[in-house]
Write an enzyme that holds these catalytic residues in place. Structure first.
Site, short mmCIF file in Angstrom:
data_model
loop_
_atom_site.label_atom_id
_atom_site.label_comp_id
_atom_site.label_asym_id
_atom_site.label_seq_id
_atom_site.Cartn_x
_atom_site.Cartn_y
_atom_site.Cartn_z
N LYS A 184 0.72 -0.63 -0.27
CA LYS A 184 0.01 -0.05 -0.23
C LYS A 184 1.07 1.41 -0.44
O LYS A 184 1.50 1.50 0.73
CB LYS A 184 -1.20 -0.21 1.47
CG LYS A 184 -2.54 1.06 0.98
CD LYS A 184 -2.67 2.17 1.28
CE LYS A 184 -1.80 2.93 2.07
NZ LYS A 184 -2.03 4.72 1.85
N GLY A 236 7.21 5.24 7.69
CA GLY A 236 6.11 6.63 7.69
C GLY A 236 6.41 7.16 9.21
O GLY A 236 7.31 6.73 9.77
N SER A 237 5.68 8.25 9.25
CA SER A 237 5.68 8.55 10.36
C SER A 237 5.74 8.10 12.00
O SER A 237 5.48 6.83 12.06
CB SER A 237 4.44 9.67 10.51
OG SER A 237 3.05 8.69 11.00
N THR A 238 6.02 8.27 13.12
CA THR A 238 5.99 7.36 14.68
C THR A 238 4.55 7.81 14.91
O THR A 238 4.12 7.05 15.29
CB THR A 238 7.16 9.04 15.39
OG1 THR A 238 8.31 8.52 14.42
CG2 THR A 238 6.63 8.10 16.18
N GLY A 241 2.78 4.71 12.68
CA GLY A 241 3.91 3.62 13.17
C GLY A 241 3.33 3.00 14.61
O GLY A 241 2.82 1.87 15.16
N GLU A 258 9.63 1.60 10.60
CA GLU A 258 10.81 2.67 10.38
C GLU A 258 10.10 3.88 9.59
O GLU A 258 9.68 3.75 9.50
CB GLU A 258 11.28 2.31 8.52
CG GLU A 258 11.77 1.02 8.49
CD GLU A 258 13.03 0.89 9.07
OE1 GLU A 258 14.02 1.92 9.81
OE2 GLU A 258 14.06 -0.03 9.22
N CYS A 292 13.60 10.63 6.50
CA CYS A 292 14.09 10.72 7.71
C CYS A 292 15.01 10.15 8.62
O CYS A 292 14.98 10.86 9.62
CB CYS A 292 13.51 8.68 7.51
SG CYS A 292 13.94 8.05 6.79
N GLU A 393 10.20 15.71 14.70
CA GLU A 393 10.52 15.89 12.85
C GLU A 393 9.66 17.12 12.23
O GLU A 393 8.06 16.90 12.48
CB GLU A 393 10.19 14.66 12.89
CG GLU A 393 10.42 14.30 11.07
CD GLU A 393 10.03 12.55 10.81
OE1 GLU A 393 8.93 12.35 10.93
OE2 GLU A 393 11.20 12.66 10.27
P1 NAD Z 1 3.08 8.71 7.04
O1 NAD Z 1 2.90 8.04 8.50
O2 NAD Z 1 1.46 9.66 7.59
O3 NAD Z 1 2.07 7.48 6.15
C1 NAD Z 1 2.58 5.99 5.41
C2 NAD Z 1 2.10 5.65 5.32
O4 NAD Z 1 1.22 4.63 6.23
C3 NAD Z 1 1.53 5.75 3.61
O5 NAD Z 1 1.07 4.72 3.22
C4 NAD Z 1 -0.33 6.36 4.76
O6 NAD Z 1 -1.58 5.69 3.87
C5 NAD Z 1 0.06 5.00 5.69
N1 NAD Z 1 -1.07 5.53 6.81
C6 NAD Z 1 -2.08 6.61 7.41
N2 NAD Z 1 -2.47 6.44 8.36
C7 NAD Z 1 -2.43 4.48 8.77
C8 NAD Z 1 -3.14 3.57 9.54
N3 NAD Z 1 -3.95 4.33 10.39
N4 NAD Z 1 -3.33 2.59 9.45
C9 NAD Z 1 -2.24 1.48 8.45
N5 NAD Z 1 -1.20 3.02 7.78
C10 NAD Z 1 -1.70 4.26 7.27
O7 NAD Z 1 4.04 8.62 6.26
P2 NAD Z 1 4.12 10.07 5.63
O8 NAD Z 1 3.84 11.43 5.50
O9 NAD Z 1 3.68 9.76 4.23
O10 NAD Z 1 5.98 9.75 5.60
C11 NAD Z 1 6.51 10.50 5.98
C12 NAD Z 1 7.46 9.79 7.12
O11 NAD Z 1 7.94 8.91 7.06
C13 NAD Z 1 8.13 10.78 8.22
O12 NAD Z 1 7.59 10.62 9.37
C14 NAD Z 1 9.10 10.24 8.22
O13 NAD Z 1 10.45 10.05 9.20
C15 NAD Z 1 9.33 8.50 7.84
N6 NAD Z 1 9.73 8.22 7.23
C16 NAD Z 1 10.43 6.89 7.69
C17 NAD Z 1 11.92 6.62 6.54
C18 NAD Z 1 12.80 5.66 8.24
O14 NAD Z 1 13.64 4.46 7.26
N7 NAD Z 1 12.49 5.37 8.46
C19 NAD Z 1 12.05 6.48 5.65
C20 NAD Z 1 10.99 7.51 5.37
C21 NAD Z 1 10.02 8.30 6.01
#
Ligand code: NAD
Length: 507
Positions: A184, A236-238, A241, A258, A292, A393
């Site tokens: 996804k 994604g975001s903490t 996560g 991650e 990230c 962040e």
């Molecule tokens: P996000 O957490 O908003 O979304 C990430 C993904 O999760 C998207 O596909 C989103 O549609 C999905 N999502 C949203 N709500 C959800 C839920 N309730 N259940 C399951 N999935 C859901 O993050 P973003 O804004 O897309 O990306 C930026 C974030 O990603 C930053 O915090 C960044 O630090 C992190 N990031 C981490 C790494 C790493 O390797 N540590 C790498 C890249 C980005």
């Protein structure tokens, strides 16, 4: 998110479920918006819960039928090599599409996407070398060994900043180990993943082995909560996560996360300062800070503070903003409006908390950039580590510069964070380098470089930056269960009430 019933003028992409291209079952679609010109240029399906169920069921069948997990390692390796070759052939197209989706520079995304072929080749080698071991237990007449087996159906949820790379970090080890996958991608960047799915089909992976559903957070939530999923791999975001981890805990499924960071990039007085300026710029202004591992806290030793910050500000002011497809551009846009607004909000917060804007601090006034989500490279000086702009962040081109006077203080400030994804250390003193590396609480530490990654090097976070590791052999461990096997070779009849009757001899 705008939802379009139909979008005849836009390029239209479909999901991949059980080897077939498909729209959403209720026909809904959403647009992908180019952050450079603000135009909608493509649409993707907004999956329903039933679509997610179809995708998980397809992956489940592909796994439970034994088709994919029982392919030989050599067969899996061959398909991964084919996928790598197709990525090499089509990397230009994949990279361009990703640039249209998130505004990251083609000069970075081009090589990054081409390098994903190497990822496939590396994990094709690993597919044939996923080893267990024999274990010398101190019990007579038994042979003991371990086997690493695939976990099952993997839900892979990715963000928008590097959709293809972060997907491949999951897909390659998961497939090498014999899992099936439902992906996804972020709703901001669905198309690059849907294009990659074409290559998966062309490479010859059996139907259901890899499926892609598209849509917003709700689609991610349906997928990660689905009872047919055995393992969640989330980037994604903490904040999200933590929600995913809660959902995983309900069913006790495996989860790797991650997440975000607030990484320190520490410049000591004995460093090569020209090199350090470049490293700090790479850490926070490459990809407009939307990484990230961004080195968003720049820790600078007192004795060189003015000199170093002067050079940093001078170079930051000269960063060329522009069309991300132009090879001379040095910084592109923010990926989407929500992120753009969030970064501007943090710049206001920094000002309100008393930090000094040394350069940047808002939108550029160049009329050529008026349609794009541009924010100037921004450097805040006089930042204290307890300010919000040093603790949270931002995920944008905003550097928070913090002063320190001793090595001890640098380490204390660096570790004073809830995150722990990465850190940089700039010094020419090898003893100091080792001392500081040993004390930093971060999953990756670079000395005299920043922002390098490789498929061979494990990547992941301490603390709220996540759980588990991607890349390297460690990533295969995230996609395998360990089975311990005991084979009796003695033929003695066991005492049912003391199974260890022939137990270890005394030491
Ligand atoms: P996000 O957490 O908003 O979304 C990430 C993904 O999760 C998207 O596909 C989103 O549609 C999905 N999502 C949203 N709500 C959800 C839920 N309730 N259940 C399951 N999935 C859901 O993050 P973003 O804004 O897309 O990306 C930026 C974030 O990603 C930053 O915090 C960044 O630090 C992190 N990031 C981490 C790494 C790493 O390797 N540590 C790498 C890249 C980005």
């Amino acid at each position: 998110m705008t939802t379009l019933e139909e979008a005849p003028v836009l390029e239209s992409y479909d999901m991949l479920i059980d080897g077939e291209r498909t729209g959403a079952s209720d026909g809904r679609r959403f647009p992908s918006v180019n952050p450079f010109d603000g135009k909608e240029w493509a649409t993707a399906p907004e999956a329903t819960e039933a679509d997610v169920d179809r995708a998980v069921s397809a992956a489940r069948r592909a796994f439970d039928s034994g088709g994919w997990p029982r392919t030989t390692p050599a067969q899996r390796a061959r398909l991964l090599r084919r996928l790598g070759a197709l990525i090499e052939e089509r990397s230009d197209e994949l990279a361009r599409v990703q640039v249209l989706e998130n505004g990251k520079l083609l000069r970075e995304v081009g090589p990054q996407v081409a390098a994903l072929a190497g990822h496939c080749y590396y994990f094709s080698g690993i597919a044939e070398t996923i080893l267990g071991h024999t274990v010398p237990v101190s019990i007579p007449d038994t042979v003991n060994f371990t086997v690493r087996e695939p976990i099952g159906v993997v839900a892979a949820v990715t963000p928008w900043n590097s959709p293809l790379a972060l997907l491949m970090w999951k897909l390659a080890p998961a497939l090498a180990a014999g899992n099936t996958v439902v992906v996804k991608p972020s709703e901001v960047t669905p198309v690059s993943t849907l294009l990659l799915a074409d290559l998966v089909v062309e490479a010859g992976f059996p139907p259901g082995t890899v499926n892609v559903v598209t849509g917003g957070g709700q689609v991610g939530a349906w997928l990660t909560a689905h009872p047919g999923v055995d393992k969640i791999a989330f980037t994604g975001s903490t904040a999200i996560g933590k929600l995913v981890a809660q959902s995983a805990a309900e069913r006790l499924v495996r989860v790797s996360l991650e997440l975000g960071g607030k990484s320190p990039n520490i410049v000591f007085a004995d460093a090569d300062l020209d090199n350090a300026v470049n490293g700090v710029i790479a850490g926070i202004f490459a990809a407009a800070g939307q990484t990230c591992l961004a080195g968003s806290r720049v820790l600078v030793e007192d004795s060189i503070y003015d000199d170093f910050v002067g050079r940093l500000v001078d170079r930051s002011r000269r960063i060329k903003l522009g069309n991300p497809l132009d090879p001379t551009t040095e910084m592109g846009t923010l990926a989407c409006k929500a992120q753009y607004n969030k970064v501007l909000r943090y710049i206001d917060i920094g000002r309100a908390e008393g930090a000094t804007v040394l350069c940047g601090g808002g939108r550029p006034d160049d009329p050529d950039l008026a349609d794009g989500l541009f924010i100037e490279p921004t450097v805040f000086g006089d930042v204290r580590n307890d300010m919000q702009i040093a603790r949270e962040e931002i995920f944008g081109p905003v550097a928070s510069v913090i002063r320190f006077s001793t090595e001890e203080e640098a380490v204390t400030i660096a570790n004073d964070t809830r995150f722990g994804l990465a850190a940089g250390v700039w010094t020419n003193d090898i003893r100091r380098a080792h001392r500081v590396v040993a004390r930093l609480r971060a999953g990756t530490v670079w000395v005299n470089s920043y922002r390098r990654t490789s498929y061979a090097m494990p990547f992941g976070g301490y603390g709220e930056s996540g759980l588990g590791r991607e890349n390297g052999i460690e990533s295969v461990h995230e996609y395998t269960e360990v089975k311990s096997v005991w084979i009796d070779t003695g033929g003695t009849v066991q005492d049912p009430f003391n199974p260890r009757a022939t137990a270890q001899p005394a030491r």
